[in-house]
Scaffold this motif. Sequence first.
Motif, PDB file in Angstrom:
ATOM      1  N   VAL A 164       0.854  -1.194   0.000  1.00 48.10           N
ATOM      2  CA  VAL A 164       0.000   0.000   0.000  1.00 48.10           C
ATOM      3  C   VAL A 164       0.887   1.240   0.000  1.00 48.10           C
ATOM      4  O   VAL A 164       2.073   1.169   0.322  1.00 48.10           O
ATOM      5  CB  VAL A 164      -0.955   0.022   1.217  1.00 48.10           C
ATOM      6  CG1 VAL A 164      -1.869  -1.187   1.224  1.00 48.10           C
ATOM      7  CG2 VAL A 164      -0.186   0.127   2.522  1.00 48.10           C
ATOM      8  N   GLN A 165       0.278   2.365  -0.346  1.00 46.53           N
ATOM      9  CA  GLN A 165       1.003   3.632  -0.290  1.00 46.53           C
ATOM     10  C   GLN A 165       0.638   4.369   0.985  1.00 46.53           C
ATOM     11  O   GLN A 165      -0.493   4.274   1.463  1.00 46.53           O
ATOM     12  CB  GLN A 165       0.625   4.509  -1.491  1.00 46.53           C
ATOM     13  CG  GLN A 165       1.238   4.077  -2.791  1.00 46.53           C
ATOM     14  CD  GLN A 165       0.973   5.143  -3.852  1.00 46.53           C
ATOM     15  OE1 GLN A 165      -0.183   5.538  -4.057  1.00 46.53           O
ATOM     16  NE2 GLN A 165       2.012   5.622  -4.511  1.00 46.53           N
ATOM     17  N   ARG A 166       1.600   5.110   1.516  1.00 50.73           N
ATOM     18  CA  ARG A 166       1.317   5.924   2.702  1.00 50.73           C
ATOM     19  C   ARG A 166       2.093   7.234   2.630  1.00 50.73           C
ATOM     20  O   ARG A 166       3.057   7.370   1.866  1.00 50.73           O
ATOM     21  CB  ARG A 166       1.666   5.166   3.985  1.00 50.73           C
ATOM     22  CG  ARG A 166       3.162   4.956   4.202  1.00 50.73           C
ATOM     23  CD  ARG A 166       3.428   4.323   5.554  1.00 50.73           C
ATOM     24  NE  ARG A 166       4.866   4.273   5.847  1.00 50.73           N
ATOM     25  CZ  ARG A 166       5.374   3.888   7.013  1.00 50.73           C
ATOM     26  NH1 ARG A 166       4.565   3.510   8.001  1.00 50.73           N
ATOM     27  NH2 ARG A 166       6.677   3.888   7.208  1.00 50.73           N
ATOM     28  N   VAL A 167       1.656   8.207   3.417  1.00 49.67           N
ATOM     29  CA  VAL A 167       2.338   9.500   3.505  1.00 49.67           C
ATOM     30  C   VAL A 167       2.999   9.598   4.877  1.00 49.67           C
ATOM     31  O   VAL A 167       2.352   9.350   5.904  1.00 49.67           O
ATOM     32  CB  VAL A 167       1.342  10.671   3.329  1.00 49.67           C
ATOM     33  CG1 VAL A 167       2.034  12.006   3.556  1.00 49.67           C
ATOM     34  CG2 VAL A 167       0.717  10.630   1.943  1.00 49.67           C
ATOM     35  N   VAL A 168       4.286   9.948   4.879  1.00 49.32           N
ATOM     36  CA  VAL A 168       4.995  10.140   6.149  1.00 49.32           C
ATOM     37  C   VAL A 168       5.470  11.590   6.242  1.00 49.32           C
ATOM     38  O   VAL A 168       5.546  12.303   5.232  1.00 49.32           O
ATOM     39  CB  VAL A 168       6.196   9.173   6.288  1.00 49.32           C
ATOM     40  CG1 VAL A 168       5.735   7.724   6.261  1.00 49.32           C
ATOM     41  CG2 VAL A 168       7.249   9.431   5.221  1.00 49.32           C
ATOM     42  N   LEU A 169       5.783  12.009   7.474  1.00 50.33           N
ATOM     43  CA  LEU A 169       6.339  13.348   7.680  1.00 50.33           C
ATOM     44  C   LEU A 169       7.805  13.312   7.267  1.00 50.33           C
ATOM     45  O   LEU A 169       8.616  12.581   7.832  1.00 50.33           O
ATOM     46  CB  LEU A 169       6.191  13.758   9.150  1.00 50.33           C
ATOM     47  CG  LEU A 169       6.561  15.208   9.472  1.00 50.33           C
ATOM     48  CD1 LEU A 169       5.618  16.182   8.767  1.00 50.33           C
ATOM     49  CD2 LEU A 169       6.533  15.457  10.980  1.00 50.33           C
ATOM     50  N   ASN A 170       8.141  14.095   6.256  1.00 48.78           N
ATOM     51  CA  ASN A 170       9.479  14.093   5.672  1.00 48.78           C
ATOM     52  C   ASN A 170      10.401  15.069   6.398  1.00 48.78           C
ATOM     53  O   ASN A 170      11.583  14.811   6.580  1.00 48.78           O
ATOM     54  CB  ASN A 170       9.365  14.479   4.187  1.00 48.78           C
ATOM     55  CG  ASN A 170      10.660  14.314   3.443  1.00 48.78           C
ATOM     56  OD1 ASN A 170      11.349  13.317   3.591  1.00 48.78           O
ATOM     57  ND2 ASN A 170      10.996  15.307   2.633  1.00 48.78           N
ATOM     58  N   GLU A 202       6.617  19.591   0.374  1.00 47.59           N
ATOM     59  CA  GLU A 202       7.812  18.749   0.538  1.00 47.59           C
ATOM     60  C   GLU A 202       8.043  18.310   1.993  1.00 47.59           C
ATOM     61  O   GLU A 202       8.933  17.498   2.256  1.00 47.59           O
ATOM     62  CB  GLU A 202       9.068  19.485   0.024  1.00 47.59           C
ATOM     63  CG  GLU A 202       9.073  19.717  -1.480  1.00 47.59           C
ATOM     64  CD  GLU A 202       8.058  20.757  -1.939  1.00 47.59           C
ATOM     65  OE1 GLU A 202       7.539  20.585  -3.063  1.00 47.59           O
ATOM     66  OE2 GLU A 202       7.770  21.710  -1.181  1.00 47.59           O
ATOM     67  N   ASN A 203       7.264  18.871   2.937  1.00 47.18           N
ATOM     68  CA  ASN A 203       7.347  18.376   4.320  1.00 47.18           C
ATOM     69  C   ASN A 203       6.796  16.955   4.429  1.00 47.18           C
ATOM     70  O   ASN A 203       6.978  16.288   5.447  1.00 47.18           O
ATOM     71  CB  ASN A 203       6.562  19.283   5.275  1.00 47.18           C
ATOM     72  CG  ASN A 203       7.176  20.660   5.435  1.00 47.18           C
ATOM     73  OD1 ASN A 203       6.477  21.666   5.419  1.00 47.18           O
ATOM     74  ND2 ASN A 203       8.499  20.723   5.566  1.00 47.18           N
ATOM     75  N   PHE A 204       6.101  16.495   3.368  1.00 50.19           N
ATOM     76  CA  PHE A 204       5.508  15.156   3.354  1.00 50.19           C
ATOM     77  C   PHE A 204       6.120  14.346   2.216  1.00 50.19           C
ATOM     78  O   PHE A 204       6.528  14.910   1.203  1.00 50.19           O
ATOM     79  CB  PHE A 204       3.986  15.250   3.143  1.00 50.19           C
ATOM     80  CG  PHE A 204       3.279  16.096   4.174  1.00 50.19           C
ATOM     81  CD1 PHE A 204       2.826  15.542   5.363  1.00 50.19           C
ATOM     82  CD2 PHE A 204       3.059  17.445   3.954  1.00 50.19           C
ATOM     83  CE1 PHE A 204       2.170  16.312   6.311  1.00 50.19           C
ATOM     84  CE2 PHE A 204       2.411  18.230   4.903  1.00 50.19           C
ATOM     85  CZ  PHE A 204       1.966  17.665   6.086  1.00 50.19           C
ATOM     86  N   ARG A 205       6.159  13.037   2.361  1.00 47.95           N
ATOM     87  CA  ARG A 205       6.575  12.201   1.228  1.00 47.95           C
ATOM     88  C   ARG A 205       5.755  10.921   1.197  1.00 47.95           C
ATOM     89  O   ARG A 205       5.255  10.450   2.229  1.00 47.95           O
ATOM     90  CB  ARG A 205       8.078  11.905   1.278  1.00 47.95           C
ATOM     91  CG  ARG A 205       8.516  10.884   2.301  1.00 47.95           C
ATOM     92  CD  ARG A 205       9.983  10.473   2.130  1.00 47.95           C
ATOM     93  NE  ARG A 205      10.307   9.401   3.071  1.00 47.95           N
ATOM     94  CZ  ARG A 205      10.779   9.599   4.304  1.00 47.95           C
ATOM     95  NH1 ARG A 205      10.997  10.831   4.734  1.00 47.95           N
ATOM     96  NH2 ARG A 205      11.033   8.573   5.095  1.00 47.95           N
ATOM     97  N   VAL A 206       5.599  10.395   0.001  1.00 45.91           N
ATOM     98  CA  VAL A 206       4.837   9.159  -0.201  1.00 45.91           C
ATOM     99  C   VAL A 206       5.813   7.996  -0.291  1.00 45.91           C
ATOM    100  O   VAL A 206       6.875   8.112  -0.906  1.00 45.91           O
ATOM    101  CB  VAL A 206       3.999   9.233  -1.502  1.00 45.91           C
ATOM    102  CG1 VAL A 206       3.248   7.931  -1.732  1.00 45.91           C
ATOM    103  CG2 VAL A 206       3.021  10.393  -1.431  1.00 45.91           C
ATOM    104  N   GLU A 207       5.475   6.887   0.355  1.00 46.33           N
ATOM    105  CA  GLU A 207       6.302   5.677   0.247  1.00 46.33           C
ATOM    106  C   GLU A 207       5.410   4.450   0.228  1.00 46.33           C
ATOM    107  O   GLU A 207       4.219   4.532   0.552  1.00 46.33           O
ATOM    108  CB  GLU A 207       7.314   5.613   1.403  1.00 46.33           C
ATOM    109  CG  GLU A 207       6.686   5.611   2.774  1.00 46.33           C
ATOM    110  CD  GLU A 207       7.712   5.565   3.913  1.00 46.33           C
ATOM    111  OE1 GLU A 207       8.808   6.141   3.754  1.00 46.33           O
ATOM    112  OE2 GLU A 207       7.392   4.959   4.942  1.00 46.33           O
TER     113      GLU A 207
END
Length: 351
Positions: free
Chosen positions: A3-9, A21-26
């Motif tokens: 699955v895809q998720r968003v983390v705090l970058n 850009e404070n967030f990134r998808v992984e």
Amino acid sequence: MIVQRVVLNSRPGKNGNPVAENFRVEEVNLPDNISEGQVLVRTLYLSVDPYMRCRMNEDTGTDYITPWQLSQVVDGGGIGIIEESKHKNFTKGDFVIYFYWPWQTKVILDGNSLEKVDPQLVDGHLSYFLGAIGMPGLTSLIGIQEKGHVTAGSNQTMVVSGAAGACGSLAGQIGHIMGCSRVVGICGTHEKCLFLTSELGFDAAINYKKENVAEQLRELCPAGVDIYFDNVGGDISDTVISQMNQSSHIILCGQISQYNKDVPYPPPLPPAVEAIRKERNITRERFLVLNYKDKFESGILQLSQWFKEGKLKIKETMINGLENMGAAFQSMMTGGNTGKQIVCISEETSL
């Protein structure tokens, strides 16, 4: 299952402006099996809200909201559909909401933390449970009920700042429904002003970026201001407060103009404005909707009824795709939305 998720970058810093850009998808692997008491849900809609700005700091400055952690999944209000259940209260196909929904396409959650919702309350518009028939709606309704002291028939004037946002756009309409004779909105574009007056029934609207707010308020609120629903704080609020009547009331909903600054909440007023507030006996008490959970159920039913009767108009700004969560957040913090900012992760409600 991938699955895809968003983390705090990264963190913007206490005095910084948040950016996409404070967030990134992984990608992340979900277990194939769920345990007893758990459910597998597919995310349909996620909410981005101003209060989340403090969760980007290492210290939120409050005891009831925890900070997001770097490289960990971000969470907030969300709604989804159950694809598999090992919890006695839920079956496949149920729609559920949660205040701390992880920002990912599918997620395994503890069933005890979820609340089932009835699509009939929103005429099938499930995202409304994250807005007008959810927390922003409850915040506006209960804020006005508890702190506004509206008395029908007594010719009260209400001013709403951030009037085209998630709470403001509802607060002005609710003010009218509950008996305010005049409602004036303050917002940041000509289009938003037009939307407030032509679609939401506001009596007038002020564009604070182009007009002199103090002059406009004097003209549009000749009898002064009795109730101020404050979503923004800062200079705009100082201007409104200086035109408020004796024994009037401020509903302290939010202070978005101050959220990128390292100041306490609620931010103290400048000395001259605080002197006016005291002299005129204007109430300005902190309002936290989570303290009124006993009123949530009746509040949701009331909001749903007004919506179905056509008394409460609902506006959303919808962005598609989990990869756009950061962009949606940045846009919402800079006034890019009209009404509630929602991100659609999946529209498919059939299994």
